[in-house]
Design a protein around this motif. Structure first.
Motif, PDB file in Angstrom:
ATOM      1  N   GLN A 203       1.016  -1.414   0.177  1.00  0.00           N
ATOM      2  CA  GLN A 203       0.044   0.091   0.311  1.00  0.00           C
ATOM      3  C   GLN A 203       0.832   1.452  -0.030  1.00  0.00           C
ATOM      4  O   GLN A 203       2.146   1.397   0.709  1.00  0.00           O
ATOM      5  N   THR A 205       0.199   5.014   0.555  1.00  0.00           N
ATOM      6  CA  THR A 205      -0.906   6.650   1.508  1.00  0.00           C
ATOM      7  C   THR A 205      -1.007   7.819   0.395  1.00  0.00           C
ATOM      8  O   THR A 205       0.515   8.275   0.557  1.00  0.00           O
ATOM      9  N   LYS A 212      -5.936  10.900   3.905  1.00  0.00           N
ATOM     10  CA  LYS A 212      -5.145  10.252   3.375  1.00  0.00           C
ATOM     11  C   LYS A 212      -5.778   9.158   2.220  1.00  0.00           C
ATOM     12  O   LYS A 212      -7.529   9.178   2.344  1.00  0.00           O
ATOM     13  N   PRO A 214      -5.211   5.433   0.102  1.00  0.00           N
ATOM     14  CA  PRO A 214      -4.741   4.285   0.228  1.00  0.00           C
ATOM     15  C   PRO A 214      -4.923   4.013  -1.278  1.00  0.00           C
ATOM     16  O   PRO A 214      -6.076   3.957  -2.075  1.00  0.00           O
ATOM     17  N   ALA A 237     -10.898   6.489   4.440  1.00  0.00           N
ATOM     18  CA  ALA A 237      -9.442   6.471   4.530  1.00  0.00           C
ATOM     19  C   ALA A 237      -9.074   4.614   4.890  1.00  0.00           C
ATOM     20  O   ALA A 237      -7.280   4.210   5.448  1.00  0.00           O
ATOM     21  N   THR A 239      -8.010   0.627   3.680  1.00  0.00           N
ATOM     22  CA  THR A 239      -7.760  -0.420   3.055  1.00  0.00           C
ATOM     23  C   THR A 239      -8.034  -0.535   2.105  1.00  0.00           C
ATOM     24  O   THR A 239      -9.302  -1.757   1.862  1.00  0.00           O
TER      25      THR A 239
END
Length: 255
Positions: A203, A205, A212, A214, A237, A239
């Motif tokens: 990942q 960011t 944020k 991702p 934000a 994942t």
């Protein structure tokens, strides 16, 4: 994050240069959340990798053939091969992004963000994969897939470069481009299921006005062919989830 709309759409779809939000902000590229810690690197075919996850139960063999563009198109996923997913050529052409890393160690990650993994491939094919069962939803899963073929040992070199950059750039990095500077605040490996002869998932960011964003990537290599999968989360934000069934189905088609 300034890759062009023809590639990963990081800027044009939602991530423009620092301090800007795109007019299209609000869409996201995956609908569920995966655990964001651990490691997901498989090293079958690359004994130099020391941070690998367990290899698949049955490591595939490879013809080693370096495919041309037509050959890559033949092994790319097609609609109907994975239930509910529609596969189409990427809209807008195949122009690479223009981001350049301020940190040389992070260049392999930026090359992937640009849609142009390095070393330069012999051929490249782009696909967009969408979950049609989620059509009309804000959280519809959309996966970008980039298939590249590489002469000699440069496919392994690509994988090593990305793996090293994930470690070296854990604290983030900055880039510059035609559209201005961009900031990536963190890089970390992810525990996604391994695939092919070698794979790594991670990942990156990004940051938009302090929020944020991702971005999840998984690179899978079999022989001289590498597939890069990409999903992003532009609403929360969390994942985003890269559907494992897509990765497995595509990996199974590589020569």
């Amino acid at each position: 994050m300034a890759a062009t709309t023809a590639v990963l759409c990081l800027a044009a779809s939602a991530c423009g240069p620092d301090g800007e939000k795109s007019e299209q902000d609000g869409g996201k590229a995956a609908g569920a959340t995966a655990k964001p810690s651990g490691t997901a690197s498989s090293s079958a075919g690359d004994p130099a990798a020391s941070d690998s996850a367990p290899a698949p139960t049955s490591t595939p063999t490879s013809s080693g053939e370096v495919l041309d563009k037509a050959g890559l198109a033949k092994v790319a996923l097609t609609t109907g091969e994975v239930a509910n997913y529609e596969v189409t050529p990427m809209q807008g052409g195949e122009e690479s992004g223009t981001e350049r890393s301020e940190n040389k160690d992070c260049e392999p990650l930026v090359a992937v963000i640009n849609g142009a993994p390095q070393p330069t491939p012999a051929a490249t094919v782009f696909r967009t994969v969408m979950d049609k069962s989620e059509e009309g939803k804000d959280d519809q899963t959309v996966v970008t897939e980039i298939l590249t073929s590489h002469p000699k040992d440069t496919a392994q070199q690509l994988m090593r470069g990305v793996r090293d950059a994930v470690r070296a750039c854990a604290g983030g990095f900055r880039t510059s481009s035609e559209d201005g500077p961009s900031t990536y605040t963190e890089v970390k490996q992810l525990p996604l299921p391994p695939a092919g002869q070698e794979s790594i998932a991670y990942q990156v960011t990004g940051s938009i006005e302090g929020d944020k964003v991702p971005l999840v990537f998984q690179l899978v290599r079999t022989g001289s062919t590498v597939v890069t999968f990409y999903v992003a989360e532009f609403i929360t934000a969390k994942t985003p989830q890269l559907p494992a069934e897509l990765v497995a189905a595509q990996a199974a088609k590589l020569p």
